[in-house]
Design an enzyme around this catalytic site. Structure first.
Site, PDB file in Angstrom:
ATOM      1  N   GLY A  75      22.541  75.956  72.311  1.00 47.93           N
ATOM      2  CA  GLY A  75      23.267  77.187  71.998  1.00 47.93           C
ATOM      3  C   GLY A  75      24.729  77.133  72.427  1.00 47.93           C
ATOM      4  O   GLY A  75      25.568  77.845  71.857  1.00 47.93           O
ATOM      5  N   GLU A 123      17.441  70.471  71.170  1.00 44.63           N
ATOM      6  CA  GLU A 123      16.258  71.338  70.980  1.00 44.63           C
ATOM      7  C   GLU A 123      14.977  70.553  70.732  1.00 44.63           C
ATOM      8  O   GLU A 123      13.906  70.923  71.223  1.00 44.63           O
ATOM      9  CB  GLU A 123      16.491  72.312  69.810  1.00 44.63           C
ATOM     10  CG  GLU A 123      17.494  73.416  70.093  1.00 44.63           C
ATOM     11  CD  GLU A 123      18.939  72.993  69.834  1.00 44.63           C
ATOM     12  OE1 GLU A 123      19.180  71.809  69.493  1.00 44.63           O
ATOM     13  OE2 GLU A 123      19.836  73.844  69.966  1.00 44.63           O
TER      14      GLU A 123
HETATM   15  N1  COA Z   1      18.434  77.393  80.758  1.00 45.90           N
HETATM   16  C1  COA Z   1      18.108  77.833  81.975  1.00 45.90           C
HETATM   17  N2  COA Z   1      18.530  77.232  83.105  1.00 45.90           N
HETATM   18  C2  COA Z   1      19.282  76.133  82.979  1.00 45.90           C
HETATM   19  C3  COA Z   1      19.661  75.602  81.734  1.00 45.90           C
HETATM   20  C4  COA Z   1      19.193  76.293  80.576  1.00 45.90           C
HETATM   21  N3  COA Z   1      19.523  75.893  79.354  1.00 45.90           N
HETATM   22  N4  COA Z   1      20.399  74.495  81.931  1.00 45.90           N
HETATM   23  C5  COA Z   1      20.492  74.345  83.251  1.00 45.90           C
HETATM   24  N5  COA Z   1      19.836  75.331  83.882  1.00 45.90           N
HETATM   25  C6  COA Z   1      19.666  75.513  85.334  1.00 45.90           C
HETATM   26  C7  COA Z   1      18.689  74.511  85.910  1.00 45.90           C
HETATM   27  O1  COA Z   1      17.357  74.967  85.760  1.00 45.90           O
HETATM   28  C8  COA Z   1      19.137  74.464  87.348  1.00 45.90           C
HETATM   29  O2  COA Z   1      18.639  75.610  88.009  1.00 45.90           O
HETATM   30  P1  COA Z   1      17.928  75.456  89.480  1.00 45.90           P
HETATM   31  O3  COA Z   1      19.071  74.992  90.341  1.00 45.90           O
HETATM   32  O4  COA Z   1      17.491  76.838  89.774  1.00 45.90           O
HETATM   33  O5  COA Z   1      16.879  74.436  89.318  1.00 45.90           O
HETATM   34  C9  COA Z   1      20.646  74.635  87.256  1.00 45.90           C
HETATM   35  O6  COA Z   1      20.910  75.218  85.986  1.00 45.90           O
HETATM   36  C10 COA Z   1      21.429  73.334  87.324  1.00 45.90           C
HETATM   37  O7  COA Z   1      20.888  72.459  86.324  1.00 45.90           O
HETATM   38  P2  COA Z   1      20.386  70.961  86.648  1.00 45.90           P
HETATM   39  O8  COA Z   1      19.458  70.557  85.558  1.00 45.90           O
HETATM   40  O9  COA Z   1      19.892  70.867  88.043  1.00 45.90           O
HETATM   41  O10 COA Z   1      21.765  70.182  86.542  1.00 45.90           O
HETATM   42  P3  COA Z   1      21.971  68.652  86.144  1.00 45.90           P
HETATM   43  O11 COA Z   1      23.410  68.375  86.408  1.00 45.90           O
HETATM   44  O12 COA Z   1      20.945  67.790  86.764  1.00 45.90           O
HETATM   45  O13 COA Z   1      21.721  68.595  84.546  1.00 45.90           O
HETATM   46  C11 COA Z   1      21.901  69.380  82.268  1.00 45.90           C
HETATM   47  C12 COA Z   1      22.560  69.298  83.666  1.00 45.90           C
HETATM   48  C13 COA Z   1      22.798  70.275  81.403  1.00 45.90           C
HETATM   49  C14 COA Z   1      21.853  67.980  81.663  1.00 45.90           C
HETATM   50  C15 COA Z   1      20.495  69.959  82.387  1.00 45.90           C
HETATM   51  O14 COA Z   1      20.568  71.150  83.145  1.00 45.90           O
HETATM   52  C16 COA Z   1      19.849  70.294  81.071  1.00 45.90           C
HETATM   53  O15 COA Z   1      19.390  69.404  80.369  1.00 45.90           O
HETATM   54  N6  COA Z   1      19.813  71.594  80.715  1.00 45.90           N
HETATM   55  C17 COA Z   1      19.154  72.041  79.510  1.00 45.90           C
HETATM   56  C18 COA Z   1      20.000  71.761  78.301  1.00 45.90           C
HETATM   57  C19 COA Z   1      19.273  72.107  77.049  1.00 45.90           C
HETATM   58  O16 COA Z   1      18.273  71.525  76.683  1.00 45.90           O
HETATM   59  N7  COA Z   1      19.804  73.114  76.331  1.00 45.90           N
HETATM   60  C20 COA Z   1      19.279  73.521  75.054  1.00 45.90           C
HETATM   61  C21 COA Z   1      18.256  74.573  75.189  1.00 45.90           C
HETATM   62  S1  COA Z   1      17.546  74.954  73.604  1.00 45.90           S
END
Ligand code: COA
Length: 275
Positions: A125, A148
Protein backbone atom coordinates in the site's frame (compact mmCIF):
# COMPACT_ATOMS: atom_id res chain seq x y z
CA UNK A 1 -12.87 38.50 2.51
CA UNK A 2 -10.64 36.44 4.74
CA UNK A 3 -7.55 34.86 3.21
CA UNK A 4 -8.04 31.11 2.79
CA UNK A 5 -5.62 29.15 4.88
CA UNK A 6 -4.12 25.74 4.50
CA UNK A 7 -5.39 22.86 6.57
CA UNK A 8 -4.81 22.75 9.40
CA UNK A 9 -2.47 24.06 11.97
CA UNK A 10 -4.95 23.55 14.81
CA UNK A 11 -6.25 20.17 13.71
CA UNK A 12 -4.60 17.48 15.82
CA UNK A 13 -3.97 14.11 14.23
CA UNK A 14 -2.66 11.02 15.91
CA UNK A 15 -0.63 9.69 13.00
CA UNK A 16 -0.02 12.73 10.80
CA UNK A 17 1.79 16.03 10.89
CA UNK A 18 0.49 18.75 8.61
CA UNK A 19 2.56 21.88 8.11
CA UNK A 20 2.75 24.67 5.57
CA UNK A 21 6.31 25.26 4.30
CA UNK A 22 6.50 28.03 1.70
CA UNK A 23 4.04 27.10 -1.05
CA UNK A 24 3.87 23.45 0.07
CA UNK A 25 1.46 21.70 2.35
CA UNK A 26 3.70 19.05 3.88
CA UNK A 27 1.85 15.96 5.12
CA UNK A 28 4.05 13.60 7.12
CA UNK A 29 2.81 10.13 7.99
CA UNK A 30 4.03 9.60 11.51
CA UNK A 31 3.44 6.12 12.88
CA UNK A 32 7.04 4.95 13.12
CA UNK A 33 6.39 2.03 15.49
CA UNK A 34 4.61 0.20 12.67
CA UNK A 35 6.79 1.72 9.91
CA UNK A 36 3.87 4.02 9.00
CA UNK A 37 1.62 1.10 7.99
CA UNK A 38 -1.82 2.22 6.84
CA UNK A 39 -4.02 1.45 9.85
CA UNK A 40 -7.70 2.38 9.40
CA UNK A 41 -7.40 5.37 11.70
CA UNK A 42 -4.45 6.69 9.69
CA UNK A 43 -6.40 6.26 6.44
CA UNK A 44 -9.28 8.26 7.99
CA UNK A 45 -6.85 11.01 8.99
CA UNK A 46 -5.38 11.18 5.49
CA UNK A 47 -8.90 11.36 4.07
CA UNK A 48 -9.69 14.21 6.48
CA UNK A 49 -6.57 16.15 5.43
CA UNK A 50 -7.52 15.76 1.78
CA UNK A 51 -11.09 16.93 2.43
CA UNK A 52 -9.79 20.01 4.25
CA UNK A 53 -7.17 20.63 1.57
CA UNK A 54 -9.83 20.41 -1.15
CA UNK A 55 -12.09 22.82 0.75
CA UNK A 56 -9.24 25.30 1.28
CA UNK A 57 -8.38 25.17 -2.43
CA UNK A 58 -11.99 25.71 -3.46
CA UNK A 59 -11.77 29.40 -2.55
CA UNK A 60 -8.13 30.23 -3.04
CA UNK A 61 -4.61 28.89 -3.39
CA UNK A 62 -3.27 28.83 0.19
CA UNK A 63 -0.70 26.27 -0.99
CA UNK A 64 0.34 25.21 -4.48
CA UNK A 65 1.28 21.57 -4.01
CA UNK A 66 1.32 18.84 -1.40
CA UNK A 67 4.44 16.99 -0.28
CA UNK A 68 3.62 13.57 1.15
CA UNK A 69 6.32 11.87 3.18
CA UNK A 70 6.91 9.46 6.05
CA UNK A 71 8.51 10.07 9.46
CA UNK A 72 10.90 7.90 11.43
CA UNK A 73 13.73 7.51 8.92
CA UNK A 74 12.92 3.90 7.97
CA UNK A 75 9.76 3.99 5.91
CA UNK A 76 7.54 6.07 3.69
CA UNK A 77 4.77 3.52 4.34
CA UNK A 78 5.40 -0.23 4.91
CA UNK A 79 2.03 -1.12 3.43
CA UNK A 80 -1.39 -2.01 4.66
CA UNK A 81 -1.50 -2.77 8.38
CA UNK A 82 -0.98 -6.53 8.38
CA UNK A 83 -2.01 -6.84 12.04
CA UNK A 84 -5.38 -5.15 11.33
CA UNK A 85 -5.82 -7.12 8.12
CA UNK A 86 -5.30 -10.45 9.83
CA UNK A 87 -8.69 -10.11 11.57
CA UNK A 88 -10.64 -9.01 8.47
CA UNK A 89 -13.43 -10.92 6.78
CA UNK A 90 -13.42 -10.95 2.96
CA UNK A 91 -16.14 -8.27 2.92
CA UNK A 92 -14.21 -6.08 5.35
CA UNK A 93 -11.10 -6.51 3.18
CA UNK A 94 -13.05 -5.35 0.13
CA UNK A 95 -14.27 -2.29 2.04
CA UNK A 96 -10.66 -1.55 3.15
CA UNK A 97 -9.61 -1.73 -0.50
CA UNK A 98 -12.43 0.63 -1.51
CA UNK A 99 -11.50 3.09 1.22
CA UNK A 100 -7.96 3.24 -0.12
CA UNK A 101 -9.31 3.63 -3.64
CA UNK A 102 -11.36 6.64 -2.50
CA UNK A 103 -8.29 8.10 -0.82
CA UNK A 104 -6.03 7.63 -3.85
CA UNK A 105 -8.69 9.00 -6.21
CA UNK A 106 -9.06 12.04 -3.95
CA UNK A 107 -5.28 12.56 -4.16
CA UNK A 108 -5.53 12.44 -7.94
CA UNK A 109 -8.49 14.85 -7.99
CA UNK A 110 -6.80 17.46 -5.81
CA UNK A 111 -6.33 20.51 -8.06
CA UNK A 112 -2.68 20.85 -7.03
CA UNK A 113 0.18 18.43 -7.68
CA UNK A 114 1.18 15.93 -5.02
CA UNK A 115 4.86 15.10 -4.64
CA UNK A 116 5.71 11.86 -2.82
CA UNK A 117 9.06 12.11 -1.01
CA UNK A 118 9.97 8.49 -0.35
CA UNK A 119 12.68 7.72 2.19
CA UNK A 120 12.92 4.05 3.20
CA UNK A 121 10.30 1.38 2.54
CA UNK A 122 7.37 1.99 0.19
CA UNK A 123 5.91 -1.49 0.11
CA UNK A 124 2.47 -2.75 -0.87
CA UNK A 125 0.00 0.00 0.00
CA UNK A 126 2.97 2.36 0.48
CA UNK A 127 4.07 1.84 -3.11
CA UNK A 128 0.46 2.22 -4.23
CA UNK A 129 0.09 5.46 -2.27
CA UNK A 130 3.21 6.82 -3.98
CA UNK A 131 1.82 5.72 -7.37
CA UNK A 132 -1.26 7.91 -6.80
CA UNK A 133 1.01 10.94 -6.39
CA UNK A 134 1.85 13.05 -9.44
CA UNK A 135 5.59 13.05 -8.90
CA UNK A 136 7.71 10.59 -6.92
CA UNK A 137 11.12 11.56 -5.56
CA UNK A 138 13.16 9.01 -3.60
CA UNK A 139 16.21 8.98 -1.37
CA UNK A 140 18.93 6.40 -2.02
CA UNK A 141 17.53 4.50 0.98
CA UNK A 142 14.12 4.04 -0.68
CA UNK A 143 12.93 0.49 -1.38
CA UNK A 144 9.82 -0.25 -3.43
CA UNK A 145 7.82 -3.42 -3.89
CA UNK A 146 4.43 -5.11 -4.08
CA UNK A 147 4.94 -8.06 -1.69
CA UNK A 148 1.24 -9.00 -1.36
CA UNK A 149 1.69 -12.45 -2.94
CA UNK A 150 4.08 -13.37 -0.13
CA UNK A 151 1.06 -13.03 2.20
CA UNK A 152 -1.27 -14.88 -0.15
CA UNK A 153 -2.83 -11.56 -1.16
CA UNK A 154 -2.92 -9.36 -4.23
CA UNK A 155 -2.49 -5.58 -4.57
CA UNK A 156 -5.66 -3.93 -3.28
CA UNK A 157 -4.90 -0.23 -3.12
CA UNK A 158 -4.68 0.55 -6.85
CA UNK A 159 -1.43 -1.23 -7.77
CA UNK A 160 -3.00 -3.47 -10.40
CA UNK A 161 -3.98 -0.37 -12.34
CA UNK A 162 -1.44 2.30 -11.49
CA UNK A 163 1.75 0.21 -11.44
CA UNK A 164 1.03 -0.90 -15.02
CA UNK A 165 0.32 2.67 -16.04
CA UNK A 166 3.58 3.89 -14.50
CA UNK A 167 6.07 1.17 -15.45
CA UNK A 168 4.29 -0.86 -18.16
CA UNK A 169 2.58 -4.26 -18.02
CA UNK A 170 5.71 -6.46 -18.20
CA UNK A 171 7.56 -4.84 -15.31
CA UNK A 172 4.35 -4.55 -13.25
CA UNK A 173 3.78 -8.28 -13.67
CA UNK A 174 7.34 -9.14 -12.69
CA UNK A 175 7.16 -6.99 -9.56
CA UNK A 176 3.71 -8.23 -8.51
CA UNK A 177 4.33 -11.95 -9.24
CA UNK A 178 7.71 -12.06 -7.49
CA UNK A 179 7.05 -9.56 -4.68
CA UNK A 180 10.67 -8.55 -5.27
CA UNK A 181 11.93 -5.40 -3.57
CA UNK A 182 13.77 -2.89 -5.77
CA UNK A 183 16.15 -0.14 -4.78
CA UNK A 184 15.92 3.52 -5.71
CA UNK A 185 18.25 3.19 -8.71
CA UNK A 186 16.12 0.44 -10.25
CA UNK A 187 12.92 2.37 -9.46
CA UNK A 188 14.41 5.31 -11.34
CA UNK A 189 15.43 3.11 -14.28
CA UNK A 190 11.92 1.69 -14.73
CA UNK A 191 10.17 5.05 -14.34
CA UNK A 192 8.59 4.40 -10.96
CA UNK A 193 10.34 7.44 -9.54
CA UNK A 194 11.29 10.73 -11.17
CA UNK A 195 14.46 11.48 -9.26
CA UNK A 196 16.80 9.97 -6.66
CA UNK A 197 18.46 12.16 -4.03
CA UNK A 198 21.34 11.20 -1.73
CA UNK A 199 19.57 11.49 1.60
CA UNK A 200 16.41 12.67 3.35
CA UNK A 201 17.53 16.28 3.60
CA UNK A 202 18.26 16.64 -0.12
CA UNK A 203 15.08 14.68 -0.89
CA UNK A 204 12.89 17.19 0.96
CA UNK A 205 14.88 20.10 -0.45
CA UNK A 206 14.29 18.83 -4.02
CA UNK A 207 10.58 18.38 -3.28
CA UNK A 208 10.33 21.95 -1.89
CA UNK A 209 12.23 23.39 -4.87
CA UNK A 210 9.87 21.63 -7.26
CA UNK A 211 6.87 23.02 -5.39
CA UNK A 212 8.29 26.55 -5.59
CA UNK A 213 8.77 26.10 -9.34
CA UNK A 214 5.13 25.00 -9.62
CA UNK A 215 4.11 27.99 -7.49
CA UNK A 216 5.49 30.39 -10.12
CA UNK A 217 3.10 29.00 -12.75
CA UNK A 218 -0.57 29.84 -13.28
CA UNK A 219 -2.61 27.99 -10.61
CA UNK A 220 -5.60 27.31 -12.85
CA UNK A 221 -3.33 26.07 -15.65
CA UNK A 222 -1.49 23.61 -13.37
CA UNK A 223 -4.85 22.35 -12.06
CA UNK A 224 -6.21 22.05 -15.59
CA UNK A 225 -3.09 20.18 -16.75
CA UNK A 226 -3.22 17.77 -13.80
CA UNK A 227 -6.88 16.96 -14.25
CA UNK A 228 -6.47 16.61 -18.03
CA UNK A 229 -3.51 14.24 -17.70
CA UNK A 230 -5.54 12.11 -15.30
CA UNK A 231 -8.64 12.14 -17.49
CA UNK A 232 -6.88 11.11 -20.72
CA UNK A 233 -4.57 8.45 -19.25
CA UNK A 234 -6.77 5.46 -20.08
CA UNK A 235 -8.47 6.88 -23.18
CA UNK A 236 -7.86 5.94 -26.83
CA UNK A 237 -5.77 8.58 -28.62
CA UNK A 238 -8.58 10.41 -30.41
CA UNK A 239 -10.80 10.54 -27.29
CA UNK A 240 -7.85 11.85 -25.28
CA UNK A 241 -7.13 14.52 -27.87
CA UNK A 242 -10.78 15.63 -27.74
CA UNK A 243 -10.50 16.07 -23.96
CA UNK A 244 -7.25 17.98 -24.46
CA UNK A 245 -8.85 20.36 -26.98
CA UNK A 246 -11.66 21.10 -24.51
CA UNK A 247 -9.13 21.74 -21.71
CA UNK A 248 -7.12 24.00 -24.02
CA UNK A 249 -10.33 25.93 -24.68
CA UNK A 250 -11.05 26.17 -20.94
CA UNK A 251 -7.61 27.65 -20.38
CA UNK A 252 -8.57 30.55 -22.66
CA UNK A 253 -11.46 31.44 -20.36
CA UNK A 254 -9.23 32.11 -17.33
CA UNK A 255 -7.87 35.41 -16.06
CA UNK A 256 -4.62 33.53 -15.47
CA UNK A 257 -4.20 32.92 -19.19
CA UNK A 258 -5.07 36.53 -20.02
CA UNK A 259 -2.48 37.69 -17.47
CA UNK A 260 0.11 35.20 -18.73
CA UNK A 261 -0.26 36.10 -22.39
CA UNK A 262 -0.34 39.86 -21.73
CA UNK A 263 2.75 39.69 -19.50
CA UNK A 264 4.67 37.78 -22.17
CA UNK A 265 3.85 40.39 -24.82
CA UNK A 266 4.72 43.24 -22.43
CA UNK A 267 7.99 41.47 -21.52
CA UNK A 268 6.95 41.40 -17.85
CA UNK A 269 6.83 38.69 -15.22
CA UNK A 270 3.21 37.54 -14.96
CA UNK A 271 1.24 37.96 -11.78
CA UNK A 272 -1.50 35.34 -11.83
CA UNK A 273 -4.84 36.15 -10.19
CA UNK A 274 -5.53 32.41 -9.69
CA UNK A 275 -8.85 32.27 -11.47
N1 COA B 1 1.73 -3.77 9.11
C1 COA B 1 1.79 -3.79 10.44
N2 COA B 1 2.95 -3.67 11.12
C2 COA B 1 4.08 -3.55 10.41
C3 COA B 1 4.10 -3.53 9.00
C4 COA B 1 2.84 -3.65 8.34
N3 COA B 1 2.75 -3.60 7.02
N4 COA B 1 5.37 -3.41 8.58
C5 COA B 1 6.12 -3.35 9.68
N5 COA B 1 5.35 -3.42 10.78
C6 COA B 1 5.78 -3.42 12.19
C7 COA B 1 6.42 -4.74 12.57
O1 COA B 1 5.44 -5.69 12.94
C8 COA B 1 7.29 -4.31 13.73
O2 COA B 1 6.47 -4.16 14.87
P1 COA B 1 6.95 -4.80 16.30
O3 COA B 1 8.18 -3.99 16.61
O4 COA B 1 5.81 -4.50 17.19
O5 COA B 1 7.25 -6.22 16.04
C9 COA B 1 7.74 -2.91 13.33
O6 COA B 1 6.83 -2.45 12.35
C10 COA B 1 9.13 -2.85 12.71
O7 COA B 1 9.15 -3.79 11.63
P2 COA B 1 10.27 -4.94 11.48
O8 COA B 1 9.71 -5.99 10.59
O9 COA B 1 10.76 -5.36 12.81
O10 COA B 1 11.41 -4.12 10.75
P3 COA B 1 12.53 -4.70 9.77
O11 COA B 1 13.47 -3.56 9.55
O12 COA B 1 13.06 -5.98 10.26
O13 COA B 1 11.76 -5.01 8.39
C11 COA B 1 10.20 -4.56 6.60
C12 COA B 1 11.16 -3.97 7.65
C13 COA B 1 9.48 -3.38 5.94
C14 COA B 1 11.01 -5.30 5.55
C15 COA B 1 9.20 -5.50 7.27
O14 COA B 1 8.63 -4.83 8.38
C16 COA B 1 8.08 -5.96 6.38
O15 COA B 1 8.28 -6.82 5.53
N6 COA B 1 6.88 -5.38 6.56
C17 COA B 1 5.71 -5.78 5.81
C18 COA B 1 5.75 -5.23 4.42
C19 COA B 1 4.61 -5.75 3.61
O16 COA B 1 4.49 -6.92 3.31
N7 COA B 1 3.71 -4.82 3.21
C20 COA B 1 2.60 -5.14 2.35
C21 COA B 1 1.40 -5.52 3.12
S1 COA B 1 0.09 -6.02 2.02
Amino acid sequence: MSTPSAPDAEQAYRHLRVEQEGSALVVTIDRPKALNALAGELVDELQDVLARAGAALADGWPFRAVILTGAGGKAFVAGADIREMSAMSPDEAQEYSRRMHRLTLDLERLPVPVVAAVDGYALGGGCELALACDVVFASEAARFGQPEVSLGLVPGFGGSVRLQQRVGPGMARELIFTGRRIDAAEALRIGLVNRVLADRESLLEAARETVELIARQAPTAVANAKLTLGAVAALPTEDGLAVEAASFRDAFTTDDSRAGRAAFLAKETPSFPGR
